[in-house]
Design a protein around this motif. Structure first.
Motif, short mmCIF file in Angstrom:
data_model
loop_
_atom_site.label_atom_id
_atom_site.label_comp_id
_atom_site.label_asym_id
_atom_site.label_seq_id
_atom_site.Cartn_x
_atom_site.Cartn_y
_atom_site.Cartn_z
N ASN A 2 0.69 -1.52 -0.02
CA ASN A 2 -0.19 -0.14 0.22
C ASN A 2 0.95 1.49 -0.07
N GLY A 3 2.08 0.85 -0.44
CA GLY A 3 3.12 2.60 -0.11
C GLY A 3 3.73 2.50 0.85
N LYS A 4 3.16 2.14 2.65
CA LYS A 4 3.74 2.21 3.18
C LYS A 4 4.64 1.10 4.12
N SER A 5 5.67 1.71 4.79
CA SER A 5 6.01 0.37 5.86
C SER A 5 5.65 0.36 7.00
N SER A 6 6.25 -1.67 7.75
CA SER A 6 5.76 -1.49 8.57
C SER A 6 7.21 -1.07 9.85
N LEU A 7 7.04 -0.77 10.61
CA LEU A 7 8.20 -0.83 11.96
C LEU A 7 7.62 -2.44 12.17
N TYR A 8 9.00 -2.54 12.56
CA TYR A 8 9.24 -3.70 13.49
C TYR A 8 10.14 -4.10 14.67
N LEU A 9 9.97 -4.52 15.70
CA LEU A 9 11.62 -5.32 16.29
C LEU A 9 11.77 -6.92 16.09
N GLU A 10 13.28 -6.89 15.58
CA GLU A 10 13.64 -8.29 15.50
C GLU A 10 14.60 -8.83 16.37
N PHE A 11 14.64 -9.83 16.80
CA PHE A 11 15.05 -10.02 18.43
C PHE A 11 16.24 -11.35 17.63
N TYR A 12 17.39 -11.65 17.60
CA TYR A 12 17.99 -12.41 16.84
C TYR A 12 18.93 -13.10 18.61
N ASN A 13 18.64 -14.26 18.36
CA ASN A 13 19.49 -15.09 19.22
C ASN A 13 20.69 -16.18 19.23
N GLY A 14 20.90 -15.91 18.00
CA GLY A 14 22.36 -16.92 17.67
C GLY A 14 21.77 -17.42 15.92
N TYR A 15 22.15 -18.96 15.94
CA TYR A 15 21.92 -20.01 15.37
C TYR A 15 22.16 -21.62 15.66
N LYS A 16 21.48 -22.14 14.99
CA LYS A 16 21.34 -23.51 15.01
C LYS A 16 21.87 -24.47 14.46
N LYS A 17 22.46 -25.85 14.28
CA LYS A 17 23.58 -26.22 12.71
C LYS A 17 22.37 -28.26 13.32
N ASP A 18 22.06 -28.24 12.40
CA ASP A 18 21.06 -29.59 12.39
C ASP A 18 22.27 -30.41 11.81
N GLU A 19 22.29 -31.80 12.40
CA GLU A 19 22.94 -32.78 12.38
C GLU A 19 24.07 -32.80 10.51
N ASN A 20 23.35 -32.31 9.37
CA ASN A 20 24.03 -32.07 8.04
C ASN A 20 24.77 -31.14 8.03
N GLY A 21 24.70 -30.04 9.19
CA GLY A 21 25.05 -29.10 9.15
C GLY A 21 24.68 -28.00 8.32
N VAL A 22 23.74 -28.02 8.50
CA VAL A 22 22.81 -26.45 7.88
C VAL A 22 22.36 -25.97 9.20
N ILE A 23 22.22 -24.34 9.13
CA ILE A 23 22.32 -23.37 9.92
C ILE A 23 20.94 -22.54 9.54
N SER A 24 20.46 -22.90 10.72
CA SER A 24 19.39 -22.47 10.63
C SER A 24 19.06 -20.68 11.79
#
Length: 377
Positions: free
Chosen positions: A12-34
């Protein structure tokens, strides 16, 4: 945890303001990072292209409100509201705390490798159950002693002086942050001195050696051009490797490379010589890499040594030696240390002063170049 105020464009031509909380990452058994992120949408919006004074006023009010909420959330985090799963302050294990600090470095690319290497030694030294409120000055001293007397490299050799210095400083930085955020009540690192930093050997090429290298055959032309370009400009491998044609500017009074240093994230405007510009060849697409096909790894490092041997150079030369070569050649040919420091992108001039010691050694050598005379006193 990292908290950031962000914007998301809407249809609609506007921007929504929001907060991002980053709490690190994890690796699965295949080494894929999330990556572990959560969001808080503030129900505040900005006009993308405000058309009048009223829309500009509403933008200002919405942004002010968002920044106020952002400040409150950061304060809540420091107070412990968003602490690891609502655990009480001080009851977090030191290893969990250090791992989270390390993960934050991964997010902002801030010295992550050194934090990761330090963690491996901390894990060998520190039991998993040790909580932050159990750490005292003796614990700090014991870890320093461990690094100095017991810690080993992957190959089983004792740590170098600079490795001890680096790992202990990351350990100290974590405890300092824990103290500043009231996870621990005592400044346990205050009375424990860090290791002295050893002066590293900076291998470089003389002008004649660089000339010989330029004339010698190298299996990979892109490696040869990139290395010599670094000798002529002082640019780091990381900045040469990522350099795109959009960063190369041809101007009336010469050429410049305008880029952001990968190591320090500072903006740089570096004039380069006519010869350095010729090494790059013809201008190509802005998004294309200048040194296309350049790779980092053991194979290319070995090729540098092979190339040096063909040129009759027996020094242990790495790609970073090109940067040292640039500094020495500039100082030998009359550049002042402040100019050299700025060209190399050093934040402190004392980092550059090590090269003046190299020049002093060459001056001493020069004192004995003239053959002895047969004098009759």
């Amino acid at each position: 945890m990292k908290i950031k105020l962000r914007q998301k464009k809407l249809k609609n031509g506007k921007s929504s303001l929001y907060l991002e909380f980053y709490n690190g990452y994890k690796k699965d058994e295949n080494g894929v990072i999330s990556h572990q992120r959560t969001f808080e949408y503030l129900q505040l919006y900005l006009f993308e292209n405000p058309q009048n004074a009223d829309e500009k006023r509403k933008n200002k009010e919405a942004m002010q409100m968002a920044e106020n909420i952002f400040t409150i959330r950061k304060a809540d985090y420091i107070k412990g509201k968003y602490n690891i799963k609502n655990e009480k302050k001080g009851e977090i294990t030191f290893l969990d705390y250090f791992r989270r600090l390390k993960d934050e470095r991964y997010e902002n690319h801030s010295n992550y490798g050194n934090w990761d290497a330090a963690l491996k030694h901390i894990e060998r030294f520190c039991p998993e159950h040790i909580e932050l409120n159990e750490i005292d000055t003796d614990f700090v001293k014991d870890f320093k002693k461990y690094l100095d007397t017991k810690a080993k490299t992957k190959s089983g050799t004792p740590l170098s002086q600079n490795s001890k210095y680096t790992y202990f400083n990351k350990f100290r930085a974590a405890l300092r942050e824990a103290y500043n955020e009231s996870f621990i009540q005592q400044d346990v690192i205050k009375s424990v001195k860090t290791f002295a930093q050893a002066e590293s050997l900076r291998e470089y090429l003389t002008y004649s050696e660089l000339q010989s290298l330029s004339n010698a055959y190298c299996k990979y032309p892109v490696l040869k051009n990139a290395f010599i370009f670094s000798c002529l400009t002082g640019l780091r491998w990381s900045d040469i490797d990522k350099m795109k044609w959009s960063e190369v500017r041809n101007e009336e009074n010469g050429a410049r490379v305008i880029f952001r240093q990968k190591k320090t994230d500072s903006a740089e405007y570096l004039y380069i010589s006519t010869q350095a510009r010729k090494l790059l060849g013809s201008q190509r697409s802005p998004d294309e890499k200048v040194f296309k096909g350049l790779k980092y790894g053991a194979h290319f490092n070995a090729q540098i040594l092979t190339w040096c041997m063909r040129a009759g150079i027996t020094k242990h030369i790495t790609f970073h030696s090109a940067r040292h070569t640039n500094a020495v050649l500039l100082l030998e040919n009359g550049a002042d240390i402040y100019t050299v420091s700025k060209r190399l992108g050093h934040r402190e001039i004392r980092t550059t002063e090590i090269y003046t010691k190299i020049i002093d050694e060459k001056m001493k050598e020069a004192a004995n170049l003239i053959p002895e005379l047969n004098l009759d006193f």
